[in-house]
Design an enzyme around this catalytic site. Structure first.
Site, PDB file in Angstrom:
ATOM      1  CE  LYS A  85      -3.693  -2.572   2.247  1.00 27.50           C
ATOM      2  NZ  LYS A  85      -4.383  -2.938   3.493  1.00 27.50           N
ATOM      3  CD  GLN A 144      -3.031  -4.367   6.645  1.00 31.84           C
ATOM      4  OE1 GLN A 144      -2.936  -3.424   5.858  1.00 31.84           O
ATOM      5  NE2 GLN A 144      -3.690  -5.482   6.327  1.00 31.84           N
ATOM      6  CG  ASP A 198      -9.270  -0.249   4.929  1.00 39.29           C
ATOM      7  OD1 ASP A 198      -8.855  -0.583   3.807  1.00 39.29           O
ATOM      8  OD2 ASP A 198      -8.628  -0.418   5.985  1.00 39.29           O
TER       9      ASP A 198
END
Ligand code: NAP
Length: 296
Positions: A54, A98, A121
Site C-alpha cells: 500500500k 491494518q 477502507d
C-alpha cells in the site's frame, strides 16, 4: 476454450497512473498533498507485506503515507486515542488500520472510531450503510475493486444472478450490496448454507471470499459464468492460491480472475482512489474553515 483472464494487475496499474495525474494536477492547483495515515499493530508478516504494498502504491502516485507502528502490547484505549488525534488532524485525509489486530483489541470499535470521511477502507458502518441505501461514498476496497473488474467483462450486470460465497463484514456483505446496487439478483452463501454446489451452479457471476483453498470445485461452475476469486491462501509449498479450483473452473467459465494478480491489486488501487476522494473532502473542509475565518 479456457476463460479469458480478468487482469487486476493491469487494471490496477491503469488506475494508479490516472491517480498520479490527478495528484500532479492538485500540486499545480496548490492543493494539499493527499495524506494517508497507516497504523500497523504488531509484527504479523502478512500484514507487513500488505502495508508495504500500500505504501509503495502511495509513493508511485505521490500520496504521502505516514506510518504509525505500534507494539502488539498497545492497549485499545491507546489505539483509539491515536485515531482520535488523526481524526482531528486536517493534514491527514485518510486513516488505515491494518487488520487483523491482536486479540485483546476489538476491531469493530477501532473501525467505528475512524471519522467516516477519513475511512478509506470503507469499513465504517456509516459507509457500509450508505452503500446499503444506494448512496455510496467511500466504498469497501475489495468489493468495489471486484465491481471494476466485472465492468471489464460486462457492460451491464442488471438481471444477472450473482452468488457471493462468504459473508464477512469487510468482503462478503459489502460485495452483495455492490452487486445489488448494480441490479443483480444476489444470493449470499456462508457456513450454514445448505448445498453450496447447487447455489454456485446457478450463478452467472460467482464471487468467492472465504479463505479455504479448493472450497469451490471447478465442476460446480456454470458454463460461461464469470468467476471472481477473492481468497488468498498460502499453500505448504509457499505458493499462493485462491478458494476456487482454478484449473477446472477456467475450462468452464467465460471470465476468471487469477490468484495472485486478480482481486489483490485492485484492493490497493481502490484504497488509493478512496484516499484521493478523502483528500477532496479535506479540501472542502479547509475552504469552509477559511471562509468562516474570513467571516463570509
Ligand atoms: P473471514 O472474515 O474469515 O470470512 C470468511 C467468510 O466465509 C465468513 O463469512 C464465513 O461464514 C464464510 N465461510 C466459512 N466457511 C464457509 C463455507 N464452508 N461455505 C461458505 N462460506 C463459508 O474472511 P474475509 O476477510 O472475508 O476474507 C476471505 C478471503 O479473502 C481470505 O482468504 C482473505 O485472505 C481474502 N481477502 C482477499 C483480499 C484481496 O484483496 N484479494 C481482501 C480481503 C480478503 P460465517 O460468516 O458464517 O462465519
Amino acid at each position: 476454450m479456457p476463460a479469458a483472464i480478468l487482469d487486476g494487475k493491469k487494471l490496477s496499474a491503469d488506475i494508479i497512473s490516472g491517480l498520479r495525474a490527478e495528484v500532479v494536477a492538485r500540486e499545480q492547483d496548490g492543493l494539499a498533498v493527499p495524506t494517508l495515515a497507516v497504523i500497523l499493530v504488531g509484527g504479523d508478516p502478512a500484514s507487513q507485506v500488505y502495508v508495504r504494498n500500500k505504501r509503495n502504491a502511495c509513493e508511485q502516485i505521490g500520496i504521502r503515507s505516514v506510518m504509525h507502528t505500534l507494539p502488539d502490547t498497545v492497549t485499545q484505549a491507546e489505539l483509539l486515542a491515536l485515531i482520535g488525534e488523526l481524526n482531528h488532524n486536517i493534514d491527514v485525509h485518510g486513516i488505515l488500520v491494518q487488520l487483523p489486530l491482536p486479540a485483546h483489541i476489538d476491531p469493530e470499535s477501532v473501525i467505528e472510531r475512524i471519522e467516516p470521511h477519513k475511512d478509506v477502507d470503507g469499513f465504517h458502518p456509516c459507509n457500509i450503510g450508505r452503500l446499503a441505501v444506494r448512496m455510496p461514498d467511500l466504498r469497501s476496497c475489495t468489493p468495489y475493486g471486484v465491481m471494476r473488474l466485472l465492468a471489464l467483462a460486462h457492460d451491464d450486470l442488471k438481471g444477472m444472478h450473482a452468488v457471493v460465497v462468504g459473508a464477512s463484514n469487510h468482503v462478503g456483505r459489502p460485495m452483495g450490496l455492490e452487486l445489488l446496487l448494480a441490479g443483480c439478483t444476489v444470493t449470499t452463501c456462508h457456513r450454514f448454507t445448505r448445498d453450496l454446489a447447487s447455489q454456485v451452479a446457478a450463478a452467472d457471476i460467482v464471487v468467492v471470499a472465504v479463505g479455504k483453498p479448493g472450497l469451490v470445485k471447478g465442476e460446480w461452475i456454470k458454463p460461461g459464468a464469470t468467476v471472481i476469486d477473492v481468497g488468498i491462501n498460502r499453500l505448504p509449498d509457499g505458493r499462493l492460491c485462491g478458494d476456487v479450483d482454478y484449473e477446472v473452473a477456467r475450462e468452464r467459465a467465460a471470465w476468471i480472475t487469477p490468484v495472485p494478480g486478480g482481486v489483490g491489486p485492485m484492493t490497493v488501487a481502490i484504497l488509493m482512489e478512496n484516499t484521493l476522494r478523502a483528500a477532496r473532502k479535506g479540501d472542502r473542509v479547509v475552504t469552509e474553515m477559511l471562509l468562516q475565518q474570513a467571516g463570509v
